[in-house]
Design a protein around this motif. Structure first.
Motif, PDB file in Angstrom:
ATOM      1  N   ASN A 174      23.910 -40.268   4.701  1.00  0.00           N
ATOM      2  CA  ASN A 174      23.662 -41.439   5.548  1.00  0.00           C
ATOM      3  C   ASN A 174      23.894 -42.771   4.837  1.00  0.00           C
ATOM      4  O   ASN A 174      23.771 -43.825   5.447  1.00  0.00           O
ATOM      5  CB  ASN A 174      22.238 -41.389   6.105  1.00  0.00           C
ATOM      6  N   THR A 175      24.263 -42.748   3.551  1.00  0.00           N
ATOM      7  CA  THR A 175      24.492 -44.004   2.843  1.00  0.00           C
ATOM      8  C   THR A 175      25.824 -44.064   2.108  1.00  0.00           C
ATOM      9  O   THR A 175      26.157 -45.102   1.534  1.00  0.00           O
ATOM     10  CB  THR A 175      23.378 -44.263   1.807  1.00  0.00           C
ATOM     11  N   LYS A 176      26.593 -42.979   2.082  1.00  0.00           N
ATOM     12  CA  LYS A 176      27.840 -42.998   1.321  1.00  0.00           C
ATOM     13  C   LYS A 176      28.751 -41.843   1.713  1.00  0.00           C
ATOM     14  O   LYS A 176      28.335 -40.904   2.372  1.00  0.00           O
ATOM     15  CB  LYS A 176      27.553 -42.946  -0.190  1.00  0.00           C
ATOM     16  N   TYR A 194      29.809 -46.756  -0.633  1.00  0.00           N
ATOM     17  CA  TYR A 194      28.593 -46.910   0.154  1.00  0.00           C
ATOM     18  C   TYR A 194      28.952 -47.351   1.571  1.00  0.00           C
ATOM     19  O   TYR A 194      29.893 -48.121   1.781  1.00  0.00           O
ATOM     20  CB  TYR A 194      27.680 -47.953  -0.470  1.00  0.00           C
ATOM     21  N   ASP A 196      26.781 -47.690   5.676  1.00  0.00           N
ATOM     22  CA  ASP A 196      25.624 -47.387   6.522  1.00  0.00           C
ATOM     23  C   ASP A 196      26.062 -46.371   7.571  1.00  0.00           C
ATOM     24  O   ASP A 196      26.771 -46.704   8.516  1.00  0.00           O
ATOM     25  CB  ASP A 196      25.118 -48.670   7.179  1.00  0.00           C
ATOM     26  N   PRO A 198      24.022 -44.037   9.649  1.00  0.00           N
ATOM     27  CA  PRO A 198      22.707 -43.522  10.067  1.00  0.00           C
ATOM     28  C   PRO A 198      22.773 -42.230  10.861  1.00  0.00           C
ATOM     29  O   PRO A 198      21.772 -41.509  10.955  1.00  0.00           O
ATOM     30  CB  PRO A 198      22.143 -44.672  10.922  1.00  0.00           C
ATOM     31  N   ASN A 202      19.738 -37.678   6.371  1.00  0.00           N
ATOM     32  CA  ASN A 202      19.576 -37.087   5.047  1.00  0.00           C
ATOM     33  C   ASN A 202      18.559 -35.965   5.120  1.00  0.00           C
ATOM     34  O   ASN A 202      17.376 -36.193   5.303  1.00  0.00           O
ATOM     35  CB  ASN A 202      19.115 -38.156   4.051  1.00  0.00           C
ATOM     36  N   GLN A 208      13.725 -40.124  -0.315  1.00  0.00           N
ATOM     37  CA  GLN A 208      14.611 -41.003   0.422  1.00  0.00           C
ATOM     38  C   GLN A 208      14.878 -42.285  -0.367  1.00  0.00           C
ATOM     39  O   GLN A 208      13.997 -42.847  -1.014  1.00  0.00           O
ATOM     40  CB  GLN A 208      13.981 -41.362   1.769  1.00  0.00           C
ATOM     41  N   ARG A 212      18.422 -51.120  -0.063  1.00  0.00           N
ATOM     42  CA  ARG A 212      19.392 -51.421   0.982  1.00  0.00           C
ATOM     43  C   ARG A 212      20.766 -50.903   0.569  1.00  0.00           C
ATOM     44  O   ARG A 212      21.167 -51.013  -0.591  1.00  0.00           O
ATOM     45  CB  ARG A 212      19.457 -52.929   1.208  1.00  0.00           C
ATOM     46  N   THR A 213      21.487 -50.327   1.513  1.00  0.00           N
ATOM     47  CA  THR A 213      22.820 -49.814   1.212  1.00  0.00           C
ATOM     48  C   THR A 213      23.737 -50.969   0.828  1.00  0.00           C
ATOM     49  O   THR A 213      23.902 -51.913   1.597  1.00  0.00           O
ATOM     50  CB  THR A 213      23.402 -49.075   2.431  1.00  0.00           C
ATOM     51  N   TRP A 245      22.207 -50.349  -7.740  1.00  0.00           N
ATOM     52  CA  TRP A 245      22.524 -49.662  -6.489  1.00  0.00           C
ATOM     53  C   TRP A 245      21.659 -48.418  -6.341  1.00  0.00           C
ATOM     54  O   TRP A 245      21.085 -47.939  -7.329  1.00  0.00           O
ATOM     55  CB  TRP A 245      23.995 -49.263  -6.460  1.00  0.00           C
ATOM     56  N   PRO A 246      21.559 -47.874  -5.121  1.00  0.00           N
ATOM     57  CA  PRO A 246      20.788 -46.647  -4.947  1.00  0.00           C
ATOM     58  C   PRO A 246      21.319 -45.519  -5.814  1.00  0.00           C
ATOM     59  O   PRO A 246      22.515 -45.449  -6.107  1.00  0.00           O
ATOM     60  CB  PRO A 246      20.980 -46.317  -3.455  1.00  0.00           C
TER      61      PRO A 246
END
Length: 358
Positions: A174-176, A194, A196, A198, A202, A208, A212-213, A245-246
C-alpha cells in the motif's frame, strides 16, 4: 502479467556461448535450450507462481500481433518516450561501458555476461538512472501530471495486487511498488518507488508504517556480483534510514532482507530502550545496561555481555532497532498492542521471531 497463468519456468540462466543461442521460439518449445519447455502446469488464476516462461510467451504474442521485434516495440513505446538512453536488449558493437560480472566482488566470472534470448523476462541492459525514470513515470501517471506516460486508471490497474504481493509486472503493497532483478553469472538488483496505493491493504503481519508516504521518491541499486543481494538489502535499509523514509519491507517474493548496517557512530540510542529492561525475553535473552550506560544483551544465565548499537534501518510505529555489535543479529524493541515485545532478527527479516517478556 501477474504470474498467475499457471505457466512453468521461473527464470532463465542465459547462454555464455554466443554461437549457440536459441531463438525465443526454441526457448518456448525447449528445443536446443538449457531450460525445459514452457508449459501450462496448473490452472490459470489458481495461484501466484512466478514465471519468466509466462513473460516469454507474452513476448512472443507481442511480436506476433505487432509484426515486429520485441526490442523495437519496447524502444518505441517505453525507452524512447521516457528518455531511457542507456537501456537496450542488445549491446551495440564496441560498447565498453558495461559491467563485468563477479562471483564475490573480487573474483570475476569466466564469462563477462550471458546472452538472453528471453528478452522480456531477462534481457534488459539498463542503469539505475534509467530504471528510476520508469518509476517516476508511474508516479506521475498516478498524479495525473501533464504529459504522463499512462492514464491514472491504467497506472492504478498496473499497481493493483492480483495475488499475494503481485500486481501487473510489479510487486506492490500500500505504500510502494518494485521488483528485484538477477542474472547469471552474477548480477543482483532492486528498484522500487513510493506511492500511495491504499487499495493494496497491508496484510503481511508486521507493524504498520506510520510515516507519511514520500512523494515521488524511489531507489535503484544494481550490483555486478553473484552475492550482491546482501549488499542491495543493506543499502536499501541505509538509504531509507538516512532519508527518514519509511522502512523498506521487501515487496518482491523470495527475497529475504538481511540485517542492516550499523548506524553512523554519532547515532544516539533513544533512552526509552530502558523500558524493555526486566525479566528475560522468551527464556533466551536479557536486556541490561552496561557500565557505559549503553544497552547490551546476554543469554539468560550468561556473564557475557554483547554491546548493542543503533542500526541503520528506519523505525516502524514505535520501535528501537539495535544491532549486536559485530554480528548479523538485531533486536527491534516495539509493541504488540499494549505489550512490549522484542523482534529478534537472526540474519534477516525472514528469520525474525517475536520474543515476549516472561
Amino acid at each position: 502479467m501477474s504470474h498467475t497463468a499457471g505457466v512453468s519456468t521461473r527464470g532463465f540462466p542465459g547462454y555464455p556461448d554466443t554461437t549457440r543461442v536459441p531463438s525465443v521460439a526454441e526457448v518456448v518449445t525447449g528445443a536446443r535450450t538449457n531450460t525445459q519447455p514452457v508449459e501450462l502446469i496448473t490452472l490459470p488464476g489458481l495461484e501466484f507462481m512466478y514465471s519468466g516462461g509466462g513473460i516469454t510467451l507474452l513476448q512472443c504474442i507481442m511480436e506476433k500481433v505487432m509484426d515486429t521485434s520485441f526490442e523495437k516495440i519496447v524502444r518505441a513505446y517505453v525507452l524512447d518516450p521516457l528518455g531511457m538512453t542507456r537501456s537496450c536488449y542488445k549491446l551495440a558493437d564496441g560498447e565498453a561501458n558495461v559491467s563485468q560480472s563477479y562471483y564475490t566482488g573480487f573474483l570475476p566470472t569466466e564469462n563477462k555476461w550471458h546472452i538472453q534470448p528471453e528478452q522480456a523476462a531477462a534481457g534488459l541492459w539498463t542503469t539505475p538512472t534509467d530504471l528510476l525514470k520508469v518509476v517516476r513515470a508511474l508516479q506521475s501517471s498516478l498524479c495525473e501530471e501533464p504529459g504522463n506516460a499512462l492514464s491514472k486508471a491504467s497506472a492504478e490497474t498496473m499497481l493493483t495486487r492480483i495475488k499475494e504481493s503481485m500486481a501487473l509486472t510489479w510487486f506492490a503493497d500500500n505504500t510502494k511498488f518494485g521488483h528485484a532483478g538477477g542474472n547469471n553469472p552474477g548480477w543482483h538488483c532492486f528498484v522500487f518507488g513510493y506511492a500511495d496505493l491504499p487499495w493494496n491493504k497491508n496484510d503481511e503481519g508486521h507493524s504498520q508504517i506510520v510515516q507519511r508516504t514520500p512523494s515521488k521518491c524511489g531507489i535503484a541499486v544494481m550490483t555486478n556480483s553473484a552475492t550482491g543481494y546482501l549488499a542491495v538489502s543493506k543499502i536499501l535499509h541505509a538509504i531509507t534510514y538516512l532519508k527518514g523514509w519509511p522502512e523498506f519491507h521487501t515487496v518482491s517474493a523470495g527475497n529475504a532482507f538481511e540485517t542492516p548496517l550499523r548506524a553512523p557512530k554519532n547515532a544516539v540510542t533513544p533512552a526509552e530502550w530502558k523500558d524493555w529492561i526486566g525479566g528475560s525475553w522468551s527464556d533466551s535473552w536479557e536486556l541490561v545496561e552496561a557500565g557505559s550506560g549503553l544497552p547490551a544483551a546476554r543469554i539468560t544465565g550468561s556473564d557475557v555481555l554483547i554491546a548493542l548499537r543503533p542500526a541503520a534501518i528506519s523505525s516502524v510505529s514505535y520501535s528501537i532497532e539495535l544491532l549486536f555489535d559485530g554480528l548479523s543479529l538485531m533486536l527491534r524493541l516495539g509493541w504488540d498492542g499494549d505489550e512490549r515485545i522484542v523482534e529478534f532478527w537472526n540474519g534477516g527479516l525472514a528469520t525474525r521471531t517475536t520474543l515476549r517478556s516472561s
